[in-house]
Design a protein around this motif. Structure first.
Motif, PDB file in Angstrom:
ATOM      1  N   HIS A  63       0.868  -1.191   0.000  1.00 49.44           N
ATOM      2  CA  HIS A  63       0.000   0.000   0.000  1.00 49.44           C
ATOM      3  C   HIS A  63       0.895   1.229   0.000  1.00 49.44           C
ATOM      4  N   HIS A 110      -9.293   0.876  -2.007  1.00 51.31           N
ATOM      5  CA  HIS A 110      -9.351   1.550  -0.716  1.00 51.31           C
ATOM      6  C   HIS A 110     -10.798   1.470  -0.223  1.00 51.31           C
ATOM      7  N   HIS A 138      -6.532  -0.245   3.661  1.00 50.58           N
ATOM      8  CA  HIS A 138      -6.988   0.274   4.963  1.00 50.58           C
ATOM      9  C   HIS A 138      -7.959  -0.731   5.589  1.00 50.58           C
ATOM     10  N   HIS A 184       1.541   4.728  -2.530  1.00 55.36           N
ATOM     11  CA  HIS A 184       1.223   5.552  -3.707  1.00 55.36           C
ATOM     12  C   HIS A 184       2.506   6.229  -4.148  1.00 55.36           C
ATOM     13  N   ASP A 232       1.645   3.905   2.807  1.00 54.58           N
ATOM     14  CA  ASP A 232       0.654   4.737   2.117  1.00 54.58           C
ATOM     15  C   ASP A 232       1.327   5.883   1.336  1.00 54.58           C
TER      16      ASP A 232
HETATM   17 ZN    ZN Z   1      -3.670   4.674   0.135  1.00 56.73          ZN
END
Ligand code: ZN
Ligand code: ADE
Length: 346
Positions: A26, A206, A230, A28, A287
């Protein structure tokens, strides 16, 4: 292996976790853009950032919710124009990932953030794919790309993005769904995800970050999501927890992100111990590390320090990360064997 880790001290555990092979599932790539690199790329491209310097940019990272973060995150991405920019961004991340002993990185990218500014799809993918290939050859990191659709945009725009991606299909293994969850339920993207799955792409989404447990159910039912990104709000609905446990659905949990975006007030309040106690298949990830205060290893270190987690919990989180990846089973076994060796030496 026998899972008696009771003899491992807290300090030793932090070192073992840092040294252990892990999967970053996870992440980005746009969220790895550190202010210094943003200013460097902005300078060479003649794109001004809405901050006088990197320190001021960092000081602006006082988010009140997901949207307040996304506003800055999309603004900073405006410096990325050329293939080299995307390469530099991904390479900088992959070098850090290797230092964190990330054996596998399944990296999200948001093509619509860039194509909306006139950057060709191929520019984005070629730059990222070149870094992925170099990481395999030079860092020994297995990396792959997952193309995310922005959920605040329409399904028609997601279909257009999928169409644009067609000549570059070999460069990504799956699709995801990100951006503002409130008011943008998974069901909005049922059609485009069905098409992606028919094309043989993996699907993740997500859900249950700011959205309710029903958003998680929607991601599973409407999108065929194989992992939930998440998912921490699942605990509000025992039926959703029971289903996630029964079907062994991975939850890619990002503790630093959840605190920065005010899903939880403090790291000590995070529900990670309860997720594990419920038998959920959770793993830890970063993240948007440039915005949320640290890498995947930092998330482990911080969580172990702030929460009542045992060495066995840390092992489970690491193992879950590897087993929840889209790697070939033989590769997963290879990394889990190495993980066992690291803990056996503990
Ligand atoms: Zn994310
Ligand atoms: N895009 C980048 N980070 C995100 C997050 N935590 N939630 C939704 N969209 C995102």
């Amino acid at each position: 292996m026998p899972h008696d880790f009771s003899h491992i001290s807290a300090a030793r555990l932090t070192a073992l976790v840092a040294a252990a092979p892990k999967a970053e599932l996870h992440l980005h790539i746009e969220g790895t853009l550190e202010p210094e690199l943003a200013f460097e790329i902005g300078r060479r491209n003649g794109v001004a950032l809405p901050f006088p310097d990197p320190a001021a940019m960092r000081r602006a990272y006082a988010f009140t919710d997901l949207q307040s973060f996304l506003d800055i995150y999309y603004a900073a991405a405006a410096v990325l124009l050329h293939e080299q920019d995307f390469f530099d961004l991904a390479w900088a991340y992959l070098v850090k990932a290797a230092a964190d002993n990330v054996a596998r990185a399944e990296i999200f990218f948001d093509p619509q953030t860039h194509t909306a500014r006139g950057v060709p799809f191929e520019t984005v993918v070629r730059g990222l794919a070149r870094a992925v290939e170099r990481a395999r050859a030079e860092l020994g990191v297995s990396a792959a790309l997952i193309m995310c659709f922005l959920r605040h945009l329409s399904e028609r725009e997601a279909f257009e993005t999928l169409e644009r991606s067609e000549p570059y299909r070999e460069h990504f293994i799956g699709v995801g769904l990100d951006s503002g969850e409130r008011g943008n339920p998974p069901e909005k993207f049922t059609g485009v995800f069905a098409k992606c799955r028919a094309l043989g792409l993996h699907a993740v989404a997500h859900a249950g970050e700011e959205g309710p447990p029903a958003s998680i159910t929607g991601a599973l039912d409407a999108l065929g999501a194989e992992r939930i990104d998440h998912g921490v709000r699942c605990l509000e609905d025992p039926a959703v927890v029971a289903r996630l446990v029964r079907d062994r659905i991975p939850l890619t949990v990002c503790p630093f992100s959840n605190v920065k975006l005010r899903v939880f007030d403090r790291l000590a309040d995070h529900n990670l111990p309860r997720l594990l106690a419920a038998g959920l298949r959770a793993s830890l990830h970063s993240d948007d590390p440039a915005y949320f205060g640290g890498s995947v290893n930092d998330n482990y270190r911080g969580s172990l320090a702030a929460l009542p987690l045992t060495a066995a919990d840390a092992y489970t989180l690491l193992r879950n990360s590897l087993e929840s990846s889209f790697l070939e089973p033989s590769e997963v076994i290879r990394h889990v064997t190495r993980l066992d060796e690291v803990f056996a030496a503990g």
